[in-house]
Design a protein around this motif. Structure first.
Motif, PDB file in Angstrom:
ATOM      1  N   SER A 120       0.852  -1.181   0.000  1.00 52.12           N
ATOM      2  CA  SER A 120       0.000   0.000   0.000  1.00 52.12           C
ATOM      3  C   SER A 120       0.890   1.234   0.000  1.00 52.12           C
ATOM      4  N   ILE A 121       0.633   2.124  -0.946  1.00 51.17           N
ATOM      5  CA  ILE A 121       1.392   3.369  -1.084  1.00 51.17           C
ATOM      6  C   ILE A 121       0.393   4.511  -0.900  1.00 51.17           C
ATOM      7  N   GLN A 122       0.421   5.133   0.277  1.00 52.60           N
ATOM      8  CA  GLN A 122      -0.550   6.180   0.593  1.00 52.60           C
ATOM      9  C   GLN A 122       0.146   7.536   0.606  1.00 52.60           C
ATOM     10  N   ASN A 123      -0.212   8.381  -0.365  1.00 54.25           N
ATOM     11  CA  ASN A 123       0.347   9.716  -0.450  1.00 54.25           C
ATOM     12  C   ASN A 123      -0.095  10.512   0.764  1.00 54.25           C
ATOM     13  N   LYS A 124       0.877  11.119   1.462  1.00 49.80           N
ATOM     14  CA  LYS A 124       0.571  11.861   2.688  1.00 49.80           C
ATOM     15  C   LYS A 124      -0.141  13.185   2.416  1.00 49.80           C
ATOM     16  N   GLU A 125       0.093  13.751   1.239  1.00 53.08           N
ATOM     17  CA  GLU A 125      -0.502  15.053   0.936  1.00 53.08           C
ATOM     18  C   GLU A 125      -1.911  14.934   0.372  1.00 53.08           C
ATOM     19  N   THR A 126      -2.126  13.982  -0.523  1.00 53.20           N
ATOM     20  CA  THR A 126      -3.414  13.866  -1.204  1.00 53.20           C
ATOM     21  C   THR A 126      -4.263  12.709  -0.687  1.00 53.20           C
ATOM     22  N   SER A 127      -3.696  11.856   0.143  1.00 53.30           N
ATOM     23  CA  SER A 127      -4.352  10.637   0.651  1.00 53.30           C
ATOM     24  C   SER A 127      -4.699   9.655  -0.464  1.00 53.30           C
ATOM     25  N   GLU A 128      -4.107   9.855  -1.648  1.00 52.69           N
ATOM     26  CA  GLU A 128      -4.304   8.913  -2.748  1.00 52.69           C
ATOM     27  C   GLU A 128      -3.612   7.602  -2.385  1.00 52.69           C
ATOM     28  N   ASN A 129      -4.294   6.502  -2.676  1.00 47.42           N
ATOM     29  CA  ASN A 129      -3.749   5.171  -2.406  1.00 47.42           C
ATOM     30  C   ASN A 129      -3.451   4.434  -3.692  1.00 47.42           C
ATOM     31  N   LYS A 130      -2.312   3.784  -3.721  1.00 47.10           N
ATOM     32  CA  LYS A 130      -1.965   2.851  -4.789  1.00 47.10           C
ATOM     33  C   LYS A 130      -1.684   1.518  -4.114  1.00 47.10           C
ATOM     34  N   HIS A 131      -1.936   0.458  -4.846  1.00 43.68           N
ATOM     35  CA  HIS A 131      -1.626  -0.877  -4.340  1.00 43.68           C
ATOM     36  C   HIS A 131      -0.888  -1.647  -5.420  1.00 43.68           C
ATOM     37  N   ILE A 132       0.158  -2.331  -5.012  1.00 41.83           N
ATOM     38  CA  ILE A 132       0.903  -3.192  -5.923  1.00 41.83           C
ATOM     39  C   ILE A 132       0.957  -4.576  -5.297  1.00 41.83           C
ATOM     40  N   ASP A 133       0.597  -5.586  -6.079  1.00 35.29           N
ATOM     41  CA  ASP A 133       0.706  -6.956  -5.605  1.00 35.29           C
ATOM     42  C   ASP A 133       2.152  -7.408  -5.745  1.00 35.29           C
ATOM     43  N   ILE A 134       2.722  -7.827  -4.639  1.00 31.20           N
ATOM     44  CA  ILE A 134       4.100  -8.312  -4.618  1.00 31.20           C
ATOM     45  C   ILE A 134       4.056  -9.824  -4.405  1.00 31.20           C
ATOM     46  N   GLU A 135       4.784 -10.545  -5.251  1.00 30.26           N
ATOM     47  CA  GLU A 135       4.895 -11.995  -5.126  1.00 30.26           C
ATOM     48  C   GLU A 135       6.344 -12.379  -5.304  1.00 30.26           C
ATOM     49  N   GLY A 136       6.784 -13.343  -4.503  1.00 31.87           N
ATOM     50  CA  GLY A 136       8.171 -13.737  -4.634  1.00 31.87           C
ATOM     51  C   GLY A 136       8.510 -15.035  -3.933  1.00 31.87           C
ATOM     52  N   LEU A 137       9.788 -15.351  -4.016  1.00 30.41           N
ATOM     53  CA  LEU A 137      10.368 -16.529  -3.380  1.00 30.41           C
ATOM     54  C   LEU A 137      11.529 -16.085  -2.511  1.00 30.41           C
ATOM     55  N   LEU A 138      11.508 -16.480  -1.265  1.00 31.90           N
ATOM     56  CA  LEU A 138      12.623 -16.234  -0.358  1.00 31.90           C
ATOM     57  C   LEU A 138      13.336 -17.559  -0.117  1.00 31.90           C
ATOM     58  N   THR A 139      14.652 -17.535  -0.211  1.00 35.50           N
ATOM     59  CA  THR A 139      15.455 -18.696   0.149  1.00 35.50           C
ATOM     60  C   THR A 139      16.157 -18.363   1.457  1.00 35.50           C
ATOM     61  N   LEU A 140      15.932 -19.202   2.456  1.00 33.41           N
ATOM     62  CA  LEU A 140      16.535 -18.994   3.771  1.00 33.41           C
ATOM     63  C   LEU A 140      17.444 -20.169   4.095  1.00 33.41           C
ATOM     64  N   GLU A 141      18.523 -19.870   4.810  1.00 32.39           N
ATOM     65  CA  GLU A 141      19.406 -20.933   5.285  1.00 32.39           C
ATOM     66  C   GLU A 141      19.615 -20.764   6.781  1.00 32.39           C
ATOM     67  N   GLU A 142      19.802 -21.891   7.437  1.00 32.28           N
ATOM     68  CA  GLU A 142      20.000 -21.878   8.874  1.00 32.28           C
ATOM     69  C   GLU A 142      21.460 -21.569   9.170  1.00 32.28           C
ATOM     70  N   SER A 143      21.689 -20.643  10.091  1.00 31.90           N
ATOM     71  CA  SER A 143      23.036 -20.276  10.499  1.00 31.90           C
ATOM     72  C   SER A 143      23.036 -19.975  11.993  1.00 31.90           C
ATOM     73  N   LYS A 144      23.716 -20.800  12.736  1.00 36.07           N
ATOM     74  CA  LYS A 144      23.857 -20.611  14.190  1.00 36.07           C
ATOM     75  C   LYS A 144      22.505 -20.472  14.879  1.00 36.07           C
ATOM     76  N   GLY A 145      21.554 -21.292  14.475  1.00 39.16           N
ATOM     77  CA  GLY A 145      20.245 -21.298  15.105  1.00 39.16           C
ATOM     78  C   GLY A 145      19.263 -20.267  14.578  1.00 39.16           C
ATOM     79  N   ASN A 146      19.672 -19.471  13.597  1.00 42.55           N
ATOM     80  CA  ASN A 146      18.790 -18.454  13.009  1.00 42.55           C
ATOM     81  C   ASN A 146      18.571 -18.748  11.532  1.00 42.55           C
ATOM     82  N   TRP A 147      17.406 -18.389  11.044  1.00 40.95           N
ATOM     83  CA  TRP A 147      17.109 -18.503   9.616  1.00 40.95           C
ATOM     84  C   TRP A 147      17.365 -17.153   8.965  1.00 40.95           C
ATOM     85  N   LEU A 148      18.262 -17.146   7.981  1.00 40.15           N
ATOM     86  CA  LEU A 148      18.664 -15.910   7.307  1.00 40.15           C
ATOM     87  C   LEU A 148      18.314 -15.976   5.828  1.00 40.15           C
ATOM     88  N   ILE A 149      17.927 -14.818   5.277  1.00 38.26           N
ATOM     89  CA  ILE A 149      17.584 -14.740   3.864  1.00 38.26           C
ATOM     90  C   ILE A 149      18.868 -14.793   3.051  1.00 38.26           C
TER      91      ILE A 149
END
Length: 166
Positions: A120-149
């Motif tokens: 959601s992209i909401q212009n602070k001056e005009t209150s106009e809203n835009k929306h963009i659908d975001i889709e993707g793939l994240l690859t995470l690996e485990e490192s020292k007990g944490n999952w990192l991108i």
């Protein structure tokens, strides 16, 4: 003899449930890291977004979610500043809506997650809203007990188009 067969099946079923539970815990931890990263990356309310200080602050905010290699890749490509540039150009508040994460693959050391959300992209001056659908793939690996991108592939070109002068 029948009781041994029943006990054997119960043992087999409980072992299977235990193994599934371990994977679910890993996947939940990876999804939590993915959610933290995407909200940190895209939930912004800044006007001086392209200043070197603000970009550095954004880098520091996302660093704990990224592998060292991916951190430097993001820094070099300047993709980390893209949401900041959009917020500044559009004079807008950026926020994520309807975040969804689904594990696509889990081999124990690396988890690939499909994700989607509405930016959601909401212009602070005009209150106009835009929306963009975001889709993707994240690859995470485990490192020292944490999952990192390790990698984030998404429809970034749609965001870059917002910055182009048409």
């Amino acid at each position: 003899m029948h009781i041994f067969r029943v006990l054997f099946h119960l043992l087999l079923i409980s072992s299977f449930i235990f193994l599934i539970g371990c994977n679910t815990h890993e996947e939940n931890a990876a999804i939590k890291a993915a959610r933290g990263y995407k909200t940190t990356e895209f939930n912004l309310d800044v006007l001086d977004a392209s200043s070197p200080e603000r970009i550095e602050k954004q880098m520091q905010s996302t660093e704990s979610y990224l592998t060292e290699e991916y951190y430097y890749e993001q820094y070099d490509s300047k993709n980390i500043s893209l949401p900041l540039q959009i917020a500044e150009k559009e004079k807008a508040l950026l926020s994520t809506k309807d975040l969804k994460f689904n594990v696509k693959n889990n081999n124990g050391k690396r988890i690939i997650i499909n994700y989607s959300f509405k930016l959601s992209i909401q212009n602070k001056e005009t209150s106009e809203n835009k929306h963009i659908d975001i889709e993707g793939l994240l690859t995470l690996e485990e490192s020292k007990g944490n999952w990192l991108i390790q990698k984030d592939d998404y429809n970034i070109d749609e965001l870059k188009m917002l910055l182009s002068d048409k």
